[in-house]
Enzyme design. Structure first.
Site, PDB file in Angstrom:
ATOM      1  N   ASP A  55       0.820  -1.214   0.000  1.00 43.78           N
ATOM      2  CA  ASP A  55       0.000   0.000   0.000  1.00 43.78           C
ATOM      3  C   ASP A  55       0.854   1.265   0.000  1.00 43.78           C
ATOM      4  O   ASP A  55       2.022   1.233   0.373  1.00 43.78           O
ATOM      5  CB  ASP A  55      -0.840   0.066   1.284  1.00 43.78           C
ATOM      6  CG  ASP A  55      -1.786  -1.110   1.437  1.00 43.78           C
ATOM      7  OD1 ASP A  55      -2.150  -1.720   0.425  1.00 43.78           O
ATOM      8  OD2 ASP A  55      -2.142  -1.404   2.603  1.00 43.78           O
ATOM      9  N   TYR A 113       4.578 -10.483   7.005  1.00 43.27           N
ATOM     10  CA  TYR A 113       4.455  -9.044   7.221  1.00 43.27           C
ATOM     11  C   TYR A 113       4.665  -8.738   8.700  1.00 43.27           C
ATOM     12  O   TYR A 113       4.347  -9.558   9.567  1.00 43.27           O
ATOM     13  CB  TYR A 113       3.055  -8.548   6.834  1.00 43.27           C
ATOM     14  CG  TYR A 113       2.847  -8.331   5.358  1.00 43.27           C
ATOM     15  CD1 TYR A 113       3.178  -7.119   4.765  1.00 43.27           C
ATOM     16  CD2 TYR A 113       2.305  -9.335   4.553  1.00 43.27           C
ATOM     17  CE1 TYR A 113       2.974  -6.909   3.412  1.00 43.27           C
ATOM     18  CE2 TYR A 113       2.105  -9.133   3.192  1.00 43.27           C
ATOM     19  CZ  TYR A 113       2.434  -7.914   2.631  1.00 43.27           C
ATOM     20  OH  TYR A 113       2.234  -7.696   1.287  1.00 43.27           O
TER      21      TYR A 113
END
Lengths: 250, 250
Positions: A55, A113
């Protein structure tokens, strides 16, 4: 045509995310990388595929990308040449020749992540690029228990932000751990794949549990409802980092 | 007139150092802080004194400043008001009322600085604001031994960059420790005072020893010569952080 794999680290603060955008002037990691590689490919446009489309504002320590070049390079030579052409907020950490059949996203076995969330009253300026911030303490034991609820095979439709276009919202989470140090939460999660803003939504849910707005059972029920509206807002992108992508045999 | 003490953290990357400059347009930490405080002091100019005048690009986790305001504030009220007026790369961590006789630099018993130096082939973009970089490995054992040579009372004239205007170049170092983690050196040093660019010069000397250009005895001899030209160049400012200032009884 020679085919390569690069491992990238980037500070995503000053990028509009990984993916090229049609909007002119949007600075993306893919854009600056393709521009650099074009200079190493006899001036021909290079198309790059990445393991994860991070993102806007999110970061990477181990993004993996694949591409073809019009000329050969030794590994070290490619690494040095690419880093000489990239801006300082993107660095290539490793370069390897690969089979032309290699596809960074389809071939990935899992992705790891990490999300960092500062919970003190005032966030240190030194942390503002790489950690989200909520100015209240979280209940560590409850957050750790809630993180465990993501483990295993689930339909994560409740955690998908609109705009994703996946065939199934079922994913298998193999690691989901929350740690607390001083006034900071570190959340590590590994899965065979992630939906759009799924990690940031996980952290939104953990924050709701940690501040007492939700019980762990509330979180589990909201997950089972498979409805985005049942879930809190995703945490800020700046706390998110793609740490590692795993491939078969690695 | 009410007198206050603030503890500040800042990311010095986008500042021309702590100290106000006559050059117009130079963004300094003192400048942005005094501008913020003036709004809290009935519009009257506020003069701020700091414990350490950090270099352009250097950072703080525990800078201490003192100043007078034209009006009273509760501690929490002042903290919130100041942070509401400061840019995001400077944060006030603590506010306390103090005696008007308090002077952050003269009253300090000691200061603790930390220097971070990355030694891998490629520096992570996530580290580029807060760590210097040399692209070669350092000999950890030799660097640790060399760090010990700074301990105690010495004339540090060899480590003073031109432009300092101190009466004596003798300082007493109470802590001088080098640690290695992965491809990074962390150097912690505490002393009753520091000359201009003294910590960065210390790291320049440690780097010379760590890469083999100097023996530990060479470093000791260069220190004894009290001659700036005998010493290597100072390390980059971006790796330097003022961690803590100690006052009597703290």
């Amino acid at each position: 045509v020679p085919s390569f794999r690069l491992t990238l680290a980037y500070d995503g603060t000053d990028f509009q995310g990984w993916q090229l955008q049609t909007r002119p002037g949007a600075r993306t990691v893919q854009g600056v990388l393709e521009a650099a590689l074009q200079k190493l490919s006899l001036g021909r446009p290079v198309r790059v595929h990445a393991a994860g489309r991070t993102d806007a504002g999110a970061h990477a320590l181990g993004q993996v990308v694949g591409f073809l070049l019009e000329r050969e390079f030794a590994q070290d030579g490619l690494l040095r040449a690419v880093n000489g052409l990239l801006p300082p907020d993107v660095r290539a950490l490793r370069a390897e020749p690969v089979s032309s059949a290699f596809h960074p996203r389809r071939d990935a076995v899992s992705k790891h992540y990490r999300y960092s969330l500062d919970t003190g009253g005032v966030q240190l300026p030194q942390r503002r690029r790489f950690a989200g911030h909520v100015p209240f303490a979280l209940d560590a034991a409850r957050v750790r228990t809630a993180a465990g609820a993501f483990l295993g095979r689930h339909d994560f439709a409740s955690l998908q932000t609109a705009g994703g276009s996946v065939q199934t919202t079922i994913r298998t989470v193999s690691r989901s751990e929350a740690r607390f140090d001083d006034a900071a939460l570190t959340f590590d999660v590994e899965a065979d794949g992630f939906l759009r803003q799924m990690v940031r939504s996980m952290v939104g849910g953990l924050t709701a549990v940690g501040r007492g707005a939700w019980s762990v059972a509330d979180l589990e029920r909201a997950l089972e409802r498979r409805d985005r509206r049942a879930w809190p807002a995703p945490a800020e992108a700046r706390g998110l980092t793609l740490v590692r992508v795993r491939y078969p045999g690695e």
